[in-house]
Every structure is written in C-alpha cells, then in structure tokens.
Design an enzyme around this catalytic site. Structure first.
Site, PDB file in Angstrom:
ATOM      1  CG  ASP A  99      -0.117  -0.335   2.498  1.00  0.00           C
ATOM      2  OD1 ASP A  99       1.111  -0.121   2.482  1.00  0.00           O
ATOM      3  OD2 ASP A  99      -0.715  -0.805   3.483  1.00  0.00           O
ATOM      4  CD  GLU A 121       0.813  -6.632   3.095  1.00  0.00           C
ATOM      5  OE1 GLU A 121       0.828  -5.408   2.907  1.00  0.00           O
ATOM      6  OE2 GLU A 121       1.630  -7.220   3.812  1.00  0.00           O
ATOM      7  CD  GLU A 135       0.600   4.161   4.640  1.00  0.00           C
ATOM      8  OE1 GLU A 135      -0.276   4.736   5.336  1.00  0.00           O
ATOM      9  OE2 GLU A 135       1.771   4.547   4.571  1.00  0.00           O
ATOM     10  CG  HIS A 216       7.232   3.774   9.815  1.00  0.00           C
ATOM     11  ND1 HIS A 216       6.350   4.013   8.791  1.00  0.00           N
ATOM     12  CD2 HIS A 216       7.124   2.466  10.081  1.00  0.00           C
ATOM     13  CE1 HIS A 216       5.758   2.886   8.451  1.00  0.00           C
ATOM     14  NE2 HIS A 216       6.189   1.928   9.222  1.00  0.00           N
ATOM     15  NE  ARG A 218       4.503   9.796   4.311  1.00  0.00           N
ATOM     16  CZ  ARG A 218       5.121  10.847   3.754  1.00  0.00           C
ATOM     17  NH1 ARG A 218       4.649  12.058   3.897  1.00  0.00           N
ATOM     18  NH2 ARG A 218       6.197  10.670   3.022  1.00  0.00           N
ATOM     19  CG  HIS A 248      11.415   5.027   9.500  1.00  0.00           C
ATOM     20  ND1 HIS A 248      11.475   5.969   8.503  1.00  0.00           N
ATOM     21  CD2 HIS A 248      10.773   3.960   8.966  1.00  0.00           C
ATOM     22  CE1 HIS A 248      10.891   5.488   7.403  1.00  0.00           C
ATOM     23  NE2 HIS A 248      10.464   4.267   7.655  1.00  0.00           N
TER      24      HIS A 248
END
Ligand code: UD1
Ligand code: UDP
Length: 373
Positions: A99, A121, A135, A216, A218, A248
């Site tokens: 994604d 996936e 995502e 990590h 967003r 990250h």
C-alpha cells in the site's frame, strides 16, 4: 515452446522489498518466467539494505527519494518514472505489493497502459481512510485496478469480496513476509555472523528485559511521535528494562526521538537494522512496541507480544490470535499496557505464544503458480 511470461516487479520501500524478495527469487529460478525488477528507491538506504541481503539486483533503479518528500511530489515522480519503465519493458504482468506510494503509482501506471496488475498483500482494510494514512486509500485504489488479488488471509479475501471484486480473481496465498522471515532465519542459521552486530548491546543490557521499539507512521507525526517518545522515556526509568530502538530514517521521526530520548542509559537509539539484525532483535526482545505493519505480522509468528501504537489495524489476525494488542498513541496507556506485560507473568504468557495467522512460508510459491496459470 511458448515464450516465458515477463513479470515486472515494482517496489521502493523496505517493507515492500522484504515482502517481494522471496517472489523475485522464485521468479528468477523458474524458466516459465522472465523476471524483471524495477525499484523506485522511494527509500534509498533502507531499500538498499534489503537488496543487498537478498541478493536482488534491479534492472531499473529510479533513485527518486528526496529528503522529507511530500506525498504529492513523490507520487508525481513515481507515476512518470514507472510509466517510462513499463513502456520500455512491455511486461505481461506488473506485480506490486502492499500500500505504499510506489505500489499505488506502479499499479496506476500499469493500468494506464492496460497491463494487468497483480497485487500481493491485497484486501487489508482498517475501515478508516485516515488510519493508516495514506495507505488505506492506496490499497483500495490498487484493488480497483488489479487483475489478480493475492490476499494473505481469509479475512482479507472477504474484504475484497465485500467490495464486489470478482471472487475468481481473489486467491488466499498467505503473506510473503513469513516466507522472508523463514529465509532470513535459515541464512542466519548458516551464517550467524549475519546477525552478530547486536552482541555489544546484548552485553550492555544483560539481565534486563529488552523492549524493541519501531515507529514511523505518517499519521503519528507530531503529537503521536512525542507521546511515543515520552512513553519510552518513562518506561526506561525502570531498572529492569532496556529499550532497543532502531530509528526510522524519516526526519520527522528522528528529530523527536533524538530530542527526547538521546543520552538515556537504558535506551539504545540506533540506526535502522538490516533484516538479519532486526530478526535477531525480535528474537532477544521480551516484547515489541511498534506502529509497523510488518512487525505486527512477524511478531505472532515468533510468539513475541506486540503492542501496536495505532488506533486501528488492518491486520486484526494478530489481535485475534492474542499476540498483538492495540494500545493507541496515548503515552499513559502505552506505559500502562507495557507495565502490565512486564509485571503480570500470566498476562505475558497469554500473549507470548507463536501463531501463524499470516501464513506458512509458502505464499510466494502459491503466487508463482497463480502467475503461471
Ligand atoms: C513509507 C510508506 C509507508 C511504509 C513505510 C515503511 C508511503 C506513502 N509511505 O513511509 O506505507 O509503511 O514507508 O517504512 O508510501 N528516508 C531516508 N532514507 C530511507 C527511507 C526514508 O532518508 O531509506 C527519509 C527521507 O527523508 C524520505 C522520508 O524518510 O523523504 C520519508 O520516506 P517515505 O517513503 O516518503 O515515507 P515513509 O514515512 O518512510
Ligand atoms: N525492519 C528492519 N529493520 C528495522 C526495522 C524493521 O529490517 O530496523 C523490517 C521488519 O522486520 C519488517 C519491515 O522492516 O519486515 C517493516 O518495515 P516498516 O515498519 O518500515 O514498514 P511497514 O511494515 O509498517 O509498512
């Protein structure tokens, strides 16, 4: 004799590379296919770590990462660059995974050229377009265009059917992350030195229970990251624990963690680990605190309790299996849930059981046969 099917695998970030290298290995070894690999390098350093360990040499490398990239500029670069590669390769199928922006733009560029898209996936859904962001929308977009949907679980396949996707195009394969985990475990078994660089930290923290941390997402930038850092700081006040935190490379993560956690005795803020060393960290950790998707899948396979610092998850299987628990990003709640696992042995034991809800390590082989059909 028919000519081999030309499969163009497109990826760009660390998790995509980890989840696609087993399929790339399988494609390369099978004469029914001509395997081509295009990396966007949406991630540069963290992608290269995986390519090097897995021995994957891309045929195309767009090298398009920019520091602190915005979603729109990244997507624009991806769409143009990937479109040109598809034009030059003329593949029979484009494979994308998951994604990310690379996966979404790769699928879109293929669709614009009427090249069938195979989605590895497929079908993960949180039901909330802001968690994970962006995502949830990326994978829905890919789902509308894909010709083949490789769902890791029955739950994911059911989500696709609810969106009126042709059931004949949906295949439950397991998640290739388990294939990758098996492969890397085998490699470490043959060459223990691949995962030996954590030894000094293991020595430094001997006698303490190790909490592994990654973050990590967003949607957690700003307040969420600050709350996670504060929770880690509070937990590290305990003399019986130590935190190993591979940070990250995203500057939005690093600035907060360096600001709030640098210099603490019990906290090792370290660079992103390559995959064998991260597998070693999963092995030595008492529990994991994470907002990662992949870690939510790996931890149940290894029987490691994982506290998921998110509001929702598109991977409910880990929670249903009892190895994962959603704890959000409230600092007090993260501390309380972690302390419960540290102090209540029965609660810990209930979570510390190995489950395989995400697959049996043979997902790539199933996908290979479906691509050949
Ligand atoms: C991306 C994916 C996310 C995935 C995550 C895995 C999107 C929109 N987001 O998020 O789905 O879960 O990767 O880690 O596709 N950076 C480096 N070197 C690297 C990697 C990143 O310096 O090797 C820094 C750069 O400043 C870059 C920034 O991190 O601009 C953000 O990278 P990006 O891929 O845009 O977003 P992620 O937050 O990593
Ligand atoms: N990982 C790694 N090194 C690290 C942290 C994670 O190799 O320092 C691996 C981890 O084993 C998992 C994947 O990276 O397979 C998860 O990537 P990430 O959390 O960046 O992305 P997500 O899975 O959330 O998309």
């Amino acid at each position: 004799m028919t000519s081999p099917r030309k499969i163009l695998s497109v990826f760009g970030t660390r998790p995509e590379a980890i989840k696609l290298f087993p399929l790339v290995h399988a494609l390369e070894a099978d004469s029914r296919f001509e395997s081509r690999v295009c990396v966007s390098a949406q991630h540069r350093g963290m992608l290269d770590q995986v390519l090097s360990i897995a021995g994957v040499e891309p045929h195309h490398d767009l090298d398009l990462m920019e520091p602190d990239q915005s979603l729109d500029a990244l997507t624009a670069r991806l769409l143009t660059g990937l479109g040109q590669v598809i034009d030059s390769e003329q593949p029979d199928v484009v494979v994308v995974q998951g994604d990310t922006a690379t996966a979404m733009a790769g699928a879109l560029a293929a669709y614009y050229r009427k090249v069938p898209v195979a989605h590895v996936e497929a079908g993960l859904r949180s039901g909330d377009i802001h968690h994970p962001w962006p995502e949830e929308v990326n994978r829905k977009i890919i789902g509308t265009m894909a010709a083949l949907h490789f769902a890791p679980t029955d739950t994911a396949a059911a989500a696709l059917r609810r969106e009126n996707i042709d059931p004949a195009a949906i295949h439950v394969t397991g998640n290739t992350v388990i294939d990758a985990l098996h492969w890397i475990t085998g490699q470490i078994g043959r060459q223990p030195e691949l995962a030996a660089d954590l030894a000094p930290l293991e020595g430094r923290f001997a006698g303490r229970r190790i909490i592994g941390v990654t973050t990590h997402r967003r949607e957690n930038f700003g307040q969420g990251m600050e709350a996670i850092a504060d929770a880690v700081r509070t937990l590290a006040e305990r003399p019986d624990v130590a935190v190993v935190f591979p940070v990250h490379l995203n500057p939005n993560v690093r600035a907060v963690m360096n600001d709030r956690l640098a210099g603490l005795d019990n906290v090792a803020l370290i660079e992103p680990l390559d995959y064998p060393h991260f597998a070693r960290l999963l092995d030595i950790a008492h529990l994991m605190l994470t907002d990662s998707g992949g870690v939510q899948e790996e931890a149940p396979a290894l029987g490691k309790p994982v506290l998921v610092m998110r509001e929702t998850t598109e991977r409910p299987e880990g929670v249903e299996a009892g190895t994962a628990r959603l704890v959000g990003t409230d600092s007090a709640r993260i501390v309380a849930e972690t302390a419960r696992l540290l102090d209540d042995a029965a609660a810990y034991d209930r979570m510390a059981r190995a489950h395989n809800p995400f697959g049996d390590g043979r997902a790539s082989v199933r996908i290979l046969e479906l691509l050949a059909a």
